[in-house]
Write an enzyme that holds these catalytic residues in place. Sequence first.
Site, mmCIF file in Angstrom:
data_model
loop_
_atom_site.group_PDB
_atom_site.id
_atom_site.type_symbol
_atom_site.label_atom_id
_atom_site.label_comp_id
_atom_site.label_asym_id
_atom_site.label_seq_id
_atom_site.Cartn_x
_atom_site.Cartn_y
_atom_site.Cartn_z
ATOM 1 C CE LYS A 32 40.536 41.848 49.123
ATOM 2 N NZ LYS A 32 40.758 40.468 48.653
ATOM 3 C CG ASP A 59 38.490 38.233 50.419
ATOM 4 O OD1 ASP A 59 37.416 37.616 50.512
ATOM 5 O OD2 ASP A 59 38.895 38.750 49.354
ATOM 6 C CE LYS A 61 35.621 36.407 47.588
ATOM 7 N NZ LYS A 61 37.035 36.822 47.684
ATOM 8 C CG ASP A 64 32.344 22.812 54.456
ATOM 9 O OD1 ASP A 64 31.454 21.940 54.543
ATOM 10 O OD2 ASP A 64 33.528 22.539 54.216
ATOM 11 C CB THR A 119 32.049 40.965 40.337
ATOM 12 O OG1 THR A 119 33.318 40.655 40.899
ATOM 13 C CG2 THR A 119 31.312 41.910 41.246
ATOM 14 N NE ARG A 211 44.414 44.510 39.798
ATOM 15 C CZ ARG A 211 43.597 43.911 38.946
ATOM 16 N NH1 ARG A 211 44.088 43.352 37.855
ATOM 17 N NH2 ARG A 211 42.297 43.872 39.182
HETATM 18 O O1 C5P Z 1 43.453 45.245 42.213
HETATM 19 P P1 C5P Z 1 42.001 45.495 42.480
HETATM 20 O O2 C5P Z 1 41.719 46.890 43.036
HETATM 21 O O3 C5P Z 1 41.098 45.142 41.324
HETATM 22 O O4 C5P Z 1 41.675 44.478 43.667
HETATM 23 C C1 C5P Z 1 40.381 44.265 44.148
HETATM 24 C C2 C5P Z 1 40.401 43.219 45.222
HETATM 25 O O5 C5P Z 1 39.056 42.930 45.602
HETATM 26 C C3 C5P Z 1 41.007 41.886 44.814
HETATM 27 O O6 C5P Z 1 41.628 41.318 45.985
HETATM 28 C C4 C5P Z 1 39.828 41.063 44.384
HETATM 29 O O7 C5P Z 1 40.036 39.692 44.559
HETATM 30 C C5 C5P Z 1 38.754 41.564 45.356
HETATM 31 N N1 C5P Z 1 37.381 41.381 44.909
HETATM 32 C C6 C5P Z 1 36.887 41.922 43.730
HETATM 33 N N2 C5P Z 1 35.582 41.713 43.364
HETATM 34 C C7 C5P Z 1 34.763 40.991 44.145
HETATM 35 C C8 C5P Z 1 35.248 40.438 45.337
HETATM 36 C C9 C5P Z 1 36.574 40.653 45.682
HETATM 37 O O8 C5P Z 1 37.618 42.604 43.019
HETATM 38 N N3 C5P Z 1 33.508 40.840 43.812
#
Ligand code: C5P
Length: 232
Positions: A32, A59, A61, A64, A119, A211
């Site tokens: 992603k 990603d 998003k 518009d 979220t 992460r």
């Molecule tokens: O590091 P981590 O596993 O938390 O990363 C989750 C990824 O998913 C990040 O790129 C974050 O921006 C994305 N994301 C999220 N929650 C959402 C939409 C996207 O954590 N509702």
Amino acid sequence: MGRDVIIACDFASKEACLSFLDRFTGRKPFVKIGMELFYAEGPDIVREIKARGHKIFLDLKLHDIPNTVMKAMASLSALDVDMCNLHAAGARAMMEAALKGLTRPDGTRPLLIAVTQLTSTDDTALREELYIEKPMKDVVLGYARNARDAGLDGVVCSPLEAGTVKEGCGEGFFTVTPGVRFADGDVGDQKRIATPARAKELGSDYIVVGRPITQAEDPVAAYERCIKEFVD
Ligand code: C5P
């Protein structure tokens, strides 16, 4: 495309991202690319990662007016990404225009999924700042149905919401779920989380993992662990 693990490559530069991806000498992960990397490096980063053989979820998003989103989606489609997304809040006309822009002359197109409510938005913000009176659960499901009716392929949601979305929109409607953590790992800032194995039980089609893989001592082993729990 079947169930898969998508690595969130949240890096600030091309160098950091490519040296991370260099570690993966076996299976090429689905990755992603988000706003941070795309805005820093431009579309070349997408071309470069694609040329290395990775599938890409871009990603960005989009949100518009329909005509602008249609044209922007045509640009993303020409970049040959595999999945991209928009905000369902742009409403059905925008989602339908997005699909039109995304569809290539030969009829193929990347998967298109919708963000329902971020979220980071809670029930209080929904009511007091967005002026939406319904509970979050109803809003998420209503937006998911709009996305399905507009012809989109699925939504981004928490693994804990995957079952509700499948019930409301049908088994074939994809759920792409961030908020994944190993049972013995750090939770960080994520709140509504599940392990890869639990996300599989709950019906996620794609887990997005950042992460727990990118910051792991051995990212390849962490990725393989996700594949073992979620895909195999
Ligand atoms: O590091 P981590 O596993 O938390 O990363 C989750 C990824 O998913 C990040 O790129 C974050 O921006 C994305 N994301 C999220 N929650 C959402 C939409 C996207 O954590 N509702």
